[in-house]
Design an enzyme around this catalytic site. Sequence first.
Site, PDB file in Angstrom:
ATOM      1  N   THR B 154       0.809  -1.043   0.098  1.00 51.26           N
ATOM      2  CA  THR B 154      -0.217   0.504  -0.323  1.00 51.26           C
ATOM      3  C   THR B 154       0.618   0.628  -0.126  1.00 51.26           C
ATOM      4  OG1 THR B 154       0.363  -0.466   2.970  1.00 51.26           O
ATOM      5  CG2 THR B 154      -2.394  -1.030   1.183  1.00 51.26           C
ATOM      6  N   LYS B 180       3.078  -7.056   3.572  1.00 45.43           N
ATOM      7  CA  LYS B 180       3.559  -5.883   3.352  1.00 45.43           C
ATOM      8  C   LYS B 180       3.109  -5.104   4.869  1.00 45.43           C
ATOM      9  CE  LYS B 180      -0.891  -2.854   3.039  1.00 45.43           C
ATOM     10  NZ  LYS B 180      -0.623  -2.917   3.965  1.00 45.43           N
ATOM     11  N   THR B 191      -2.949  -1.665   7.538  1.00 45.20           N
ATOM     12  CA  THR B 191      -3.052  -3.752   7.415  1.00 45.20           C
ATOM     13  C   THR B 191      -1.132  -4.088   7.447  1.00 45.20           C
ATOM     14  OG1 THR B 191      -4.621  -3.755   6.919  1.00 45.20           O
ATOM     15  CG2 THR B 191      -3.394  -5.366   6.790  1.00 45.20           C
ATOM     16  N   GLU B 277       5.477   4.031   8.517  1.00 47.20           N
ATOM     17  CA  GLU B 277       4.935   5.294   8.398  1.00 47.20           C
ATOM     18  C   GLU B 277       5.364   6.298   9.561  1.00 47.20           C
ATOM     19  OE1 GLU B 277       0.344   5.097   6.362  1.00 47.20           O
ATOM     20  OE2 GLU B 277       0.627   5.029   8.738  1.00 47.20           O
ATOM     21  N   ASN B 414      -0.861  10.527   7.758  1.00 43.90           N
ATOM     22  CA  ASN B 414      -2.383  10.067   8.057  1.00 43.90           C
ATOM     23  C   ASN B 414      -3.153  11.042   8.931  1.00 43.90           C
ATOM     24  OD1 ASN B 414      -1.683   7.345   8.684  1.00 43.90           O
ATOM     25  ND2 ASN B 414      -0.175   7.853  10.420  1.00 43.90           N
ATOM     26  N   THR B 419     -10.735  11.554   2.193  1.00 47.83           N
ATOM     27  CA  THR B 419     -12.233  11.814   2.174  1.00 47.83           C
ATOM     28  C   THR B 419     -13.111  12.539   1.160  1.00 47.83           C
ATOM     29  OG1 THR B 419     -12.843  12.661   3.842  1.00 47.83           O
ATOM     30  CG2 THR B 419     -11.961  10.121   3.780  1.00 47.83           C
TER      31      THR B 419
END
Lengths: 419, 419
Positions: B154, B180, B191, B277, B414, B419
């Site tokens: 991702t 991953k 995830t 991250e 993050n 959205t």
Amino acid sequence: MADWQKISGGITAPKGYRAAGIRAGLKPSGLPDLALIVSDVPAIAAGVFTTSHVCAAPVQYCRERLQAKANAQAILCNAGQANAATGAQGWTTVLDQAQLVGDALNLPPESVFVASTGVIGKPIPLDKIRTALPTLIDQLTDSGSDAAAQAIMTTDLVPKAIALEADFDGHPIRIGGIAKGSGMIHPNMATMLAFVTCDAAVSPHLWQEMVSRASDRSFNQITVDGDTSTNDTLLALANGQSRTPAIIDPGPIAERLEAMLTDVCMYLAKSIARDGEGATCLLEIQVQGANDDASAREIARTVAGSMLFKSAVFGRDPNWGRIAAAVGRAGVYFDQNNLSIQLGDILMMEQGQPLNFDRAAANAYLVQQAQRANQSESGQSVSHPVVIQISIGQGGGQGIAWGCDLSYEYVKINAEYTT
Amino acid sequence: MADWQKISGGITAPKGYRAAGIRAGLKPSGLPDLALIVSDVPAIAAGVFTTSHVCAAPVQYCRERLQAKANAQAILCNAGQANAATGAQGWTTVLDQAQLVGDALNLPPESVFVASTGVIGKPIPLDKIRTALPTLIDQLTDSGSDAAAQAIMTTDLVPKAIALEADFDGHPIRIGGIAKGSGMIHPNMATMLAFVTCDAAVSPHLWQEMVSRASDRSFNQITVDGDTSTNDTLLALANGQSRTPAIIDPGPIAERLEAMLTDVCMYLAKSIARDGEGATCLLEIQVQGANDDASAREIARTVAGSMLFKSAVFGRDPNWGRIAAAVGRAGVYFDQNNLSIQLGDILMMEQGQPLNFDRAAANAYLVQQAQRANQSESGQSVSHPVVIQISIGQGGGQGIAWGCDLSYEYVKINAEYTT
């Protein structure tokens, strides 16, 4: 509805308490760093302390004192050095602090409680406290709450204080509180300290129960970064100077006092969360439908502490998926087909099904609550939280937790090279 | 010392496996997003899944499949949509995915496992998978590990793969793995997915035990932000194509295979933590002296996950006080007078007493390890972790956890409005 009113005066609003806060030279910044709270008469004392197995000498000291006798007349609190991870020397220091205050106030040292916040692993310069003590005592006054609230701050942006008054059968009972929160003092760690004064007369066992339950519903329900401190301390005194009838047994009167106490603690707790390092808004997570209150509280705390969700709120992103994920990992079983999530008045997930909610409106809500929170006088209002409502089933258990968003500023404050 | 060697080939290094990864148009970025792993023959399968009570449809599906029969021949994995919090529709989709792959490969759908990562609450566009499937199957090859490792990423910065080979009585057994990690796909969540292939023949029960224990010591010991995903999945296949004698019972042979498997899992786990991250370095927390391994692991995890400590490492600040505080709140009892803490080869606290260590040298160590970690070819080496050694007593329990520092970049990734 609460049948009490907010009054001014903080911890010196209740009868029979004096307080002071001064500069003793313990903080490199030169800001006030030494506070003293004194009751005119010996008070019933209760405490709640950090659950960490690495705890500061003053925490060990207060625990031992309370175990020996639930009585206190003075609380000395310094900011600048936490007196944690200081070995045998730290223990000697806390005994010396109590002795110095006891001698100066003509009190037995056992009745002097001690709290510290600041750098871990650095000794407290006792000579500075010895030097400052006469001035500190000289400045004790029944309007000294603000000075004390200022002196216990570390990187808090604002002092935190409240007082409530209620009528008990024609006579007022008052509860006041001050707290410091999740500021970090260079180069070390955040500590939550809260001191509560009450002028009711309460039996020791009942008072401790009330204080423990109030703490569970307030201070134990806030999270800034999940890092429990070595020094977390809540000390609460009840000195009986309201001259109202002693509250000995559980019952309606005790319940009313406990509700008032809980309100004081919740206000202080919310103020701490709102003033979390780098925070731009206050989060309030309401959970219902759990089998019991403890489960609901656990879920609320987990959501309030999710770094992913906290980051999303800082980005004003109505990211309900991160809420759902946090609810799921809280360690509480529920059927995910019963999960509903609401942000403000916008329902985002209902009975396990994602909804096509108005994302622009959800974003606007987050923007608006943060703006309102920052438009207040102090820039630190707790009156406009971002509210998340979560339902996980049909059970009667409910709970609330408070937190704050995660911003660049948090990382900056805590990453700065300081040693 | 490990008596096996690292080889190339990832999950297609073991005999009898093919893999592929292609662009199916599931990711808005247009990067590869659909992977398929196929064993030539039915393989013994074992799995470890998220503990979250909000789990994705593919996780529920794999759990049910494994409960029915510990057998699998294919794994389909998409990136782009997590198929989590998708209600009844999500469940239908995962059944359809298995059916499509089963039909195309002429396998019973029960032998097709499914994993997903990506946005929560968005349906997987099944038509795109249907369209892409012939190409995906056409590209299956015994050198397809890299393509598959790419397609499950991702926001990972680098693909994660490893393969080990050991001689068992004159015959090679190989174990390969891809994973991953803690990348976030906009707008949702991190995830961890890992797929392990092995060409030994192992009895189902023994294989599941080995996989569970290896996972406990590797994937369960990494933390990036404490946010357990709805989709976390480890699937491990053992297909017997090495033609070595079947490993049926516990004993030296089984132990050796498990050690090799654990090594594969640890490498992948460290790679995930390193690629957390915003991370600039890998943290390795070694704990000893606990009463049992589980307690030691818990402490190691708590330190690795401390936001305060992670921020300090990003600031290259040798802030041992934050380590001590994190150790204390891990929920494991110990006497703080036995606590010792070492950074690299610099002892900072010994038997509860803070030491006057060389702060400049400690800072230099942090700077140097981060530089080394970023100077490797991929910029993502796991060979130069920041090592913290913690001792809490005389017990024989020990454990290791891995994490990464907390940087501005984490918040940026993050918090971005998506959205």
